[in-house]
Design a protein around this motif. Structure first.
Motif, PDB file in Angstrom:
ATOM      1  N   GLU A   1       0.836  -1.199   0.000  1.00 55.63           N
ATOM      2  CA  GLU A   1       0.000   0.000   0.000  1.00 55.63           C
ATOM      3  C   GLU A   1       0.869   1.245   0.000  1.00 55.63           C
ATOM      4  O   GLU A   1       1.805   1.375   0.802  1.00 55.63           O
ATOM      5  CB  GLU A   1      -0.925   0.023   1.211  1.00 55.63           C
ATOM      6  CG  GLU A   1      -1.846   1.229   1.231  1.00 55.63           C
ATOM      7  CD  GLU A   1      -2.757   1.284   2.438  1.00 55.63           C
ATOM      8  OE1 GLU A   1      -3.611   2.194   2.494  1.00 55.63           O
ATOM      9  OE2 GLU A   1      -2.599   0.429   3.338  1.00 55.63           O
ATOM     10  N   LEU A   2       0.527   2.150  -0.892  1.00 60.05           N
ATOM     11  CA  LEU A   2       1.227   3.426  -1.015  1.00 60.05           C
ATOM     12  C   LEU A   2       0.449   4.506  -0.273  1.00 60.05           C
ATOM     13  O   LEU A   2      -0.769   4.639  -0.444  1.00 60.05           O
ATOM     14  CB  LEU A   2       1.350   3.794  -2.493  1.00 60.05           C
ATOM     15  CG  LEU A   2       1.849   5.208  -2.822  1.00 60.05           C
ATOM     16  CD1 LEU A   2       3.301   5.383  -2.419  1.00 60.05           C
ATOM     17  CD2 LEU A   2       1.656   5.501  -4.317  1.00 60.05           C
ATOM     18  N   THR A   3       1.162   5.292   0.557  1.00 57.90           N
ATOM     19  CA  THR A   3       0.548   6.436   1.229  1.00 57.90           C
ATOM     20  C   THR A   3       1.463   7.646   1.127  1.00 57.90           C
ATOM     21  O   THR A   3       2.687   7.519   0.981  1.00 57.90           O
ATOM     22  CB  THR A   3       0.262   6.153   2.719  1.00 57.90           C
ATOM     23  OG1 THR A   3       1.489   5.789   3.376  1.00 57.90           O
ATOM     24  CG2 THR A   3      -0.759   5.035   2.874  1.00 57.90           C
ATOM     25  N   VAL A   4       0.860   8.806   1.202  1.00 60.68           N
ATOM     26  CA  VAL A   4       1.594  10.068   1.228  1.00 60.68           C
ATOM     27  C   VAL A   4       1.146  10.818   2.470  1.00 60.68           C
ATOM     28  O   VAL A   4      -0.056  11.079   2.642  1.00 60.68           O
ATOM     29  CB  VAL A   4       1.329  10.910  -0.040  1.00 60.68           C
ATOM     30  CG1 VAL A   4       2.090  12.239   0.046  1.00 60.68           C
ATOM     31  CG2 VAL A   4       1.725  10.146  -1.284  1.00 60.68           C
TER      32      VAL A   4
ATOM     33  N   LEU B   1       7.650  15.826   1.228  1.00 57.04           N
ATOM     34  CA  LEU B   1       6.624  14.822   1.496  1.00 57.04           C
ATOM     35  C   LEU B   1       7.238  13.568   2.101  1.00 57.04           C
ATOM     36  O   LEU B   1       8.381  13.195   1.784  1.00 57.04           O
ATOM     37  CB  LEU B   1       5.923  14.420   0.187  1.00 57.04           C
ATOM     38  CG  LEU B   1       5.178  15.492  -0.584  1.00 57.04           C
ATOM     39  CD1 LEU B   1       4.784  14.961  -1.952  1.00 57.04           C
ATOM     40  CD2 LEU B   1       3.938  15.940   0.178  1.00 57.04           C
ATOM     41  N   ARG B   2       6.451  12.919   2.965  1.00 61.57           N
ATOM     42  CA  ARG B   2       6.799  11.591   3.462  1.00 61.57           C
ATOM     43  C   ARG B   2       5.971  10.566   2.672  1.00 61.57           C
ATOM     44  O   ARG B   2       4.744  10.529   2.791  1.00 61.57           O
ATOM     45  CB  ARG B   2       6.510  11.455   4.949  1.00 61.57           C
ATOM     46  CG  ARG B   2       7.463  12.240   5.842  1.00 61.57           C
ATOM     47  CD  ARG B   2       7.157  12.082   7.315  1.00 61.57           C
ATOM     48  NE  ARG B   2       5.823  12.609   7.622  1.00 61.57           N
ATOM     49  CZ  ARG B   2       4.839  11.879   8.158  1.00 61.57           C
ATOM     50  NH1 ARG B   2       5.009  10.596   8.405  1.00 61.57           N
ATOM     51  NH2 ARG B   2       3.676  12.445   8.423  1.00 61.57           N
ATOM     52  N   VAL B   3       6.641   9.806   1.854  1.00 63.38           N
ATOM     53  CA  VAL B   3       6.003   8.766   1.058  1.00 63.38           C
ATOM     54  C   VAL B   3       6.339   7.421   1.691  1.00 63.38           C
ATOM     55  O   VAL B   3       7.509   7.138   1.978  1.00 63.38           O
ATOM     56  CB  VAL B   3       6.495   8.803  -0.401  1.00 63.38           C
ATOM     57  CG1 VAL B   3       5.898   7.653  -1.201  1.00 63.38           C
ATOM     58  CG2 VAL B   3       6.152  10.148  -1.039  1.00 63.38           C
TER      59      VAL B   3
ATOM     60  N   ASP C   1      -0.435  18.790  10.904  1.00 65.43           N
ATOM     61  CA  ASP C   1      -0.655  18.796  12.347  1.00 65.43           C
ATOM     62  C   ASP C   1      -2.137  18.940  12.623  1.00 65.43           C
ATOM     63  O   ASP C   1      -2.842  19.703  11.953  1.00 65.43           O
ATOM     64  CB  ASP C   1       0.094  19.953  13.018  1.00 65.43           C
ATOM     65  CG  ASP C   1       1.599  19.818  12.857  1.00 65.43           C
ATOM     66  OD1 ASP C   1       2.125  18.749  13.218  1.00 65.43           O
ATOM     67  OD2 ASP C   1       2.226  20.776  12.362  1.00 65.43           O
ATOM     68  N   ALA C   2      -2.612  18.218  13.629  1.00 62.44           N
ATOM     69  CA  ALA C   2      -4.034  18.260  13.986  1.00 62.44           C
ATOM     70  C   ALA C   2      -4.434  19.693  14.325  1.00 62.44           C
ATOM     71  O   ALA C   2      -3.737  20.398  15.043  1.00 62.44           O
ATOM     72  CB  ALA C   2      -4.308  17.333  15.162  1.00 62.44           C
ATOM     73  N   GLY C   3      -5.563  20.105  13.786  1.00 64.58           N
ATOM     74  CA  GLY C   3      -6.092  21.428  14.061  1.00 64.58           C
ATOM     75  C   GLY C   3      -5.588  22.505  13.135  1.00 64.58           C
ATOM     76  O   GLY C   3      -6.159  23.587  13.063  1.00 64.58           O
ATOM     77  N   ASP C   4      -4.479  22.213  12.409  1.00 65.39           N
ATOM     78  CA  ASP C   4      -3.956  23.201  11.476  1.00 65.39           C
ATOM     79  C   ASP C   4      -4.810  23.265  10.220  1.00 65.39           C
ATOM     80  O   ASP C   4      -5.592  22.368   9.932  1.00 65.39           O
ATOM     81  CB  ASP C   4      -2.516  22.845  11.072  1.00 65.39           C
ATOM     82  CG  ASP C   4      -1.541  23.112  12.199  1.00 65.39           C
ATOM     83  OD1 ASP C   4      -1.981  23.639  13.237  1.00 65.39           O
ATOM     84  OD2 ASP C   4      -0.355  22.767  12.025  1.00 65.39           O
ATOM     85  N   GLU C   5      -4.641  24.362   9.507  1.00 62.66           N
ATOM     86  CA  GLU C   5      -5.265  24.435   8.195  1.00 62.66           C
ATOM     87  C   GLU C   5      -4.544  23.502   7.225  1.00 62.66           C
ATOM     88  O   GLU C   5      -3.472  22.971   7.524  1.00 62.66           O
ATOM     89  CB  GLU C   5      -5.222  25.881   7.683  1.00 62.66           C
ATOM     90  CG  GLU C   5      -6.029  26.859   8.519  1.00 62.66           C
ATOM     91  CD  GLU C   5      -5.992  28.245   7.946  1.00 62.66           C
ATOM     92  OE1 GLU C   5      -5.283  28.449   6.930  1.00 62.66           O
ATOM     93  OE2 GLU C   5      -6.669  29.126   8.494  1.00 62.66           O
TER      94      GLU C   5
ATOM     95  N   ILE D   1      -4.003  17.701   2.705  1.00 62.01           N
ATOM     96  CA  ILE D   1      -3.183  17.131   3.779  1.00 62.01           C
ATOM     97  C   ILE D   1      -2.984  18.179   4.870  1.00 62.01           C
ATOM     98  O   ILE D   1      -2.573  19.318   4.604  1.00 62.01           O
ATOM     99  CB  ILE D   1      -1.816  16.672   3.241  1.00 62.01           C
ATOM    100  CG1 ILE D   1      -2.003  15.514   2.256  1.00 62.01           C
ATOM    101  CG2 ILE D   1      -0.892  16.260   4.382  1.00 62.01           C
ATOM    102  CD1 ILE D   1      -0.725  15.098   1.557  1.00 62.01           C
ATOM    103  N   ARG D   2      -3.271  17.784   6.102  1.00 62.28           N
ATOM    104  CA  ARG D   2      -2.949  18.593   7.276  1.00 62.28           C
ATOM    105  C   ARG D   2      -1.840  17.869   8.032  1.00 62.28           C
ATOM    106  O   ARG D   2      -2.033  16.751   8.510  1.00 62.28           O
ATOM    107  CB  ARG D   2      -4.167  18.767   8.169  1.00 62.28           C
ATOM    108  CG  ARG D   2      -5.299  19.556   7.521  1.00 62.28           C
ATOM    109  CD  ARG D   2      -6.440  19.756   8.481  1.00 62.28           C
ATOM    110  NE  ARG D   2      -7.538  20.504   7.875  1.00 62.28           N
ATOM    111  CZ  ARG D   2      -8.661  20.855   8.521  1.00 62.28           C
ATOM    112  NH1 ARG D   2      -8.806  20.497   9.785  1.00 62.28           N
ATOM    113  NH2 ARG D   2      -9.601  21.546   7.901  1.00 62.28           N
TER     114      ARG D   2
END
Length: 768
Positions: free
Chosen positions: A78-81, A153-155, A112-116, A109-110
């Motif tokens: 499985e590929l995720t970004v 990006l973290r792939v 950090d939680a709560g960030d825009e 993509i956020r």
């Protein structure tokens, strides 16, 4: 294909289960439908992959996986970004089946939680290319930044290998398994290993490029920095290997493969600098050679182009499927039966596929004949349902087959492959005049004929019957091998030994074809004997099988010689083989093409109104393209061209509702409804070899195409074209040393034939 029930106490006493048995022994479990999510299939040699539309494996339960020699070598990929699955834009298997191309983009993509939103969607494009070559799955993930500023990006790729036998994936439970291990075996490599109970070590080696920032036994994470407008690539390579530990570590090659070992095929990436160049080179070299391999496989075959773009698409897809499924053996190419459940040698499937494509590429028939001759049974082995001269049903190389947990390592439990083998030999020689190949396999043809008379005819009544020799084997051994497919008019299961309608036709055609071969090889006495035997069989068949009360042939005779008075598509095979008397043809055709038999898309396996009719069943009311192709060939043989064209039109119409215009293994037999396509069968194989071959058989049937080497003649006998075809261009049609290009044009009910190019002296004849 492989469906049967738990064995009765005395398996040789009854070829079919008792009425209270319902659970098929080798049932394909279907908790989810293959129709729910579009799956993508790739194949090369003995490796195949079933992928979801993203190119991933195992995100949801199902048959997805990377398989090699009947074992799942990769069960998760499985590929995720940034921890999220990308958004799917499009996914398509390339026209020649060479690779899967997937277009993706990042979601919102956020970080950090709560960030825009940190990375808006549609900023980063991902282009994924996957293909198989020599037991290896190659995966390139290309990223491009369309933003005006750099992006980081973290792939990640998550992966696993369960090494489940294909029969386990299909639903068979096992109480014991071997030992599985996994290790990070290098800065950019993870190795999964499974040591099976069969003394074989199976390994999946995962190679990555560039070197992952973090590498764990089930996960590789990459830090990807993209400049504004910049590009980057991540490569993943999964290499499948099998080692037979009982042979002192000698690698076990793929069945029939003459290719070099997978792990040595291409250079490994450099491990010291973490640069993707090594893996990129491996990908590029393999991709280049895979394309060359595909082109070489189809070089010189006959091709078809028509006035109908949709049929052209279907013909191109069918060609691509055939050569994707074809694997190399030491004896030549062999079309594996289908993906995902039947990606191996099946005798019956290979023979029928070769028959239907003989005019397109006789090399398929040559490979099939030589391989089946090489694997022909030479001894009596009840566990394999084998007797001398019998032709292979299927072969498997997974752990369960090697251990005998399933009987399919070399399994001969089929009643029809042996006469079909002889029948194909006759057809092959009639078209090609390849005396050398026929001389090579002639001892095998004689052994097959001896099997028909000695072992096939169990009670000496002149008919060929089956009854399984092992309780692990198939209860029903014709092409309709479901546990409930052979029954009487009142629904009772037939008890054996069972003589199937179509098998008697195959034996008739086999002896007629072998008589011609014997004469060509100088044995006139054998030729006359075989012709006499075939005529006696024809007379006996008509007397025992034709039932005026139903207007067609019985499905079968049971062990007490009582006819199964059931209207079925099997009777169409009597037309295909020529065993039917001419005066029976119109009656049989009327039943096949009646509203009960023909649903608008095709001829049902069992007609509406029969006791066990079920349009959703595997064999009792469904529609199979290959079955319809043989029916169409049979109708055309007896001059019923309009009926053959009607079947062709129905099947072509069905293909328009299939992704890629690909005819599946089968579909449901519900009546055709306006503005709706056919109803899919939940676990149908797609692609399937004999379904892929069907369009070529439909066209040949309607054109009345005959190729005879002895007369140096290409003949079109009373040709007809269905309404959806105005013109058909056939390029590179071969007969001996001759090559011709032909244009056929429909003028109302008539068809003209124009020779556009001719190399050689073959005659082209139009006979009305």
């Amino acid at each position: 294909m492989v469906e049967t029930v738990r064995a009765p106490a005395h398996p040789t006493a009854s070829a079919a289960p008792s009425d209270d048995e319902h659970l098929p022994q080798y049932h394909i479990e279907a908790q989810t439908s293959l129709v729910e999510r579009p799956l993508r299939s790739l194949k090369h040699g003995d490796a195949f992959a079933v992928l979801d539309s993203y190119g991933d494996i195992g995100v949801f339960p199902g048959p997805e996986g990377l398989y090699f020699q009947d074992t799942r070598f990769l069960s998760r990929l499985e590929l995720t970004v940034e921890g999220q699955r990308p958004l799917l834009l499009g996914s398509v298997i390339q026209d020649d089946n060479g690779a899967l191309s997937v277009d993706l983009t990042t979601p919102d993509i956020r970080l950090d939680a709560g960030d825009e939103t940190s990375i808006p969607r549609e900023i980063i494009a991902l282009e994924r290319t996957k293909f198989l070559f020599r037991g290896t799955c190659y995966d390139r993930i290309g990223l491009r930044n369309y933003d005006t500023k750099p992006r980081h990006l973290r792939v990640a790729v998550t992966f696993d290998a369960d090494f489940r036998d294909l029969f386990e994936v299909r639903g068979t439970n096992r109480t014991e398994r071997g030992r599985r291990s996994v290790e990070v075996s290098g800065p950019a490599e993870v190795t999964f290993r499974y040591v099976g109970l069969d003394a074989r070590s199976r390994t999946t080696r995962m190679h990555f490029g560039p070197r992952p920032a973090r590498l764990e036994p089930n996960r590789a994470e990459f830090e990807v920095r993209l400049a504004a407008g910049g590009r980057a690539s991540v490569f993943v390579r999964a290499v499948c290997d099998t080692v037979d530990l009982s042979r002192e570590g000698v690698a076990v090659a793929a069945v029939g493969s003459a290719l070099p070992p997978t792990s040595a095929a291409y250079p490994k990436p450099r491990r010291d600098d973490g640069h993707p160049k090594g893996e990129g080179m491996a990908f590029a070299l393999a991709y280049r050679d895979a394309r060359r391999d595909l082109r070489a496989a189809t070089d010189g075959i006959t091709t078809i182009e028509s006035s109908n773009d949709q049929f052209n698409e279907a013909a191109c897809r069918a060609t691509a499927d055939l050569y994707m499924l074809a694997s190399r053996t030491p004896q030549g190419i062999y079309p594996y039966a289908g993906i995902p459940w039947y990606s191996t040698v099946f005798g019956r499937d290979g023979i029928i596929t070769a028959m239907m494509t003989l005019w397109i590429d006789p090399n398929i028939a040559k490979g099939v004949l030589r391989h089946l001759a090489a694997t022909q049974a030479t001894t009596i082995d009840p566990a394999a349902d084998a007797q001398p001269g019998k032709i292979l049903h299927e072969t498997r190389n997974g752990e369960m087959a090697i251990l005998g947990e399933v009987p399919f390592r070399l399994y001969y439990g089929t009643i029809d492959a042996t006469p079909l083998f002889v029948m194909l030999a006759g057809q092959y020689y009639e078209q090609t005049g390849d005396r050398a190949t026929i001389a090579e396999i002639w001892p095998n043809v004689l052994a097959a004929l001896a099997w028909i008379d000695r072992y096939g005819d169990r009670d000496g009544d002149g008919f060929v019957e089956y009854a399984r020799e092992t309780d692990k084997g198939l209860a029903n051994q014709g092409w309709k091998d479901s546990h409930d497919s052979i029954f009487h008019a009142d629904g009772r299961m037939a008890h054996g030994p069972i003589a199937l309608c179509e098998v008697q036709g195959y034996v008739y055609a086999a002896k007629r074809g072998a008589a011609k071969l014997a004469l060509a090889l100088g044995d006139a006495a054998l030729s006359e004997r075989l012709k006499a035997e075939s005529e006696r069989l024809r007379q006996a068949f008509d007397a025992a099988f034709f039932l005026p009360e139903i207007g067609t042939y019985a499905l079968a005779l049971d062990g007490e010689k009582r006819p199964c008075a059931v209207r079925s598509s099997n009777a169409g095979h009597a037309l295909f083989t020529g065993i039917a008397f001419p005066e029976r043809a119109e009656s049989v055709a009327a039943v096949l093409m009646s509203r009960d038999g023909f649903n608008g898309w095709g001829v049902r396996t069992i007609a509406v109104g029969e006791a066990r009719y079920n349009p959703m069943s595997y064999h009792n009311g469904s529609i199979w393209p290959h079955d319809n192709a043989l029916v169409a060939l049979g109708l055309a043989r007896y001059g019923l061209k309009a009926e053959a064209a009607r079947v062709f039109e129905g099947q072509h119409g069905a293909s328009l509702y299939q992704e890629g215009r690909r005819l599946p293994e089968l579909f449901c037999g519900f009546i055709q409804r306006k503005q709706r396509g056919p109803t899919n069968y939940p676990v149908a194989c797609s692609p399937q070899a004999w379904a892929a071959a069907a369009p070529f058989a439909f066209l040949a049937a309607c054109l009345g195409l005959e190729l005879r080497h002895d007369r140096n003649r290409i003949r079109f006998r009373d040709p007809i074209l269905p309404a959806f075809l105005d013109d058909v261009l056939i390029r590179n049609l071969r007969l001996g040393g001759s090559r011709v290009d032909l244009l056929l044009h429909r003028h109302g009910p008539d068809v003209t034939v124009n020779v556009l190019r001719r190399s050689g002296d073959a005659q082209v004849v139009l006979l009305k």
